[in-house]
Scaffold this active site. Structure first.
Site: not given
Ligand code: URA
Length: 237
Positions: A103-105, A187, A190
């Site tokens: 998962l992204d930060v 991402h 997004k």
């Protein structure tokens, strides 16, 4: 069966020669008996090993679910952000745990950690088509998202054009929705909402396969997965 020194060095108790010294110093017991040589063969799942009076925890494979908090990075070392590994305590921190689908930060929610490479591969491989479900909060109210359900051109992690597989979008309500995708390009969620002119403000992974994030886990908490839950990960609706 396994060599005792191999088991203990795998668990980061020291190098094989350090472990040999621990045995010489009478610091290791197997089933209550002090051993002098660390190159003996033991059954790590049955035999009880202690070092300095402390029981050694052993598992062939470890599987954890964690509620990843925002601000924590899915990397084991990083200069800027706190790596997920720093959230893991004993005895699990003795194992080399990798993330099954990062998962992204700035994303939060369900991550699965394991030292089982084969399992990890199954979860992330596009071949197995395991859906991951995200709760998304958007900048603008969501409208005309049908293209996402067909597939859109985004850029992948290497900035190459990539056609996404059809996504499932549901529970749409003004600025929020749920989206399930069976891929995990950099991402990706997004970039998919960017394609339709919107912007993801908050992203939480709630589900992998049929496994839901345990609601009792606060951000940063983790627990072991049961055998039934492991099967749920590899299933789709
Ligand atoms: N898609 C994203 O854009 N970010 C994540 O963290 C997961 C999926």
């Amino acid at each position: 069966m396994m060599r005792l020194d191999k088991m203990l060095s795998n668990l980061k108790y020291g190098s094989r020669s350090e472990i040999k010294n621990y045995a010489r110093q009478s610091r290791i017991t197997v089933n209550g008996e002090t051993i002098k040589d660390s190159d003996i063969s033991i059954d790590p799942l049955k035999d009880q090993v202690m070092i300095d009076g402390e029981l050694v925890f052993y598992r062939e494979s470890i599987y954890l679910m964690m509620n990843k908090p925002m601000g924590v990075i899915c990397a084991s070392v990083d200069d800027m952000y706190k790596p997920y590994t720093t959230l893991i305590d004993a005895p699990f921190n003795r194992f080399d745990l990798n993330v099954c689908g990062r998962l992204d930060v700035d994303s939060e929610g369900l991550i699965v950690l394991t030292n089982d490479g084969e399992f990890l591969h199954k979860v992330i491989s596009p071949k197995h088509d395991i859906y991951k479900t995200y709760y998304v909060t958007l900048r603008d109210p969501l409208s005309s998202y049908q293209s996402l359900e067909k597939g859109v051109m985004i850029k992948d992690g290497a900035e190459r054009p990539y056609l996404t597989k059809p996504a499932k979008i549901f529970d749409v309500s003004k600025n929020t929705c749920r989206i399930s995708i069976s891929e995990g390009k950099f991402h990706q969620v997004k970039r998919m909402f960017e394609f339709i002119g919107n912007e993801v403000k908050n992203l939480k992974r709630e589900k992998i396969g049929l496994l839901d994030l345990d609601k009792a886990l606060l951000p940063g908490d983790y627990r072991e997965l049961t055998a039934i839950e492991l099967e749920l990960i590899l299933k789709n609706e």
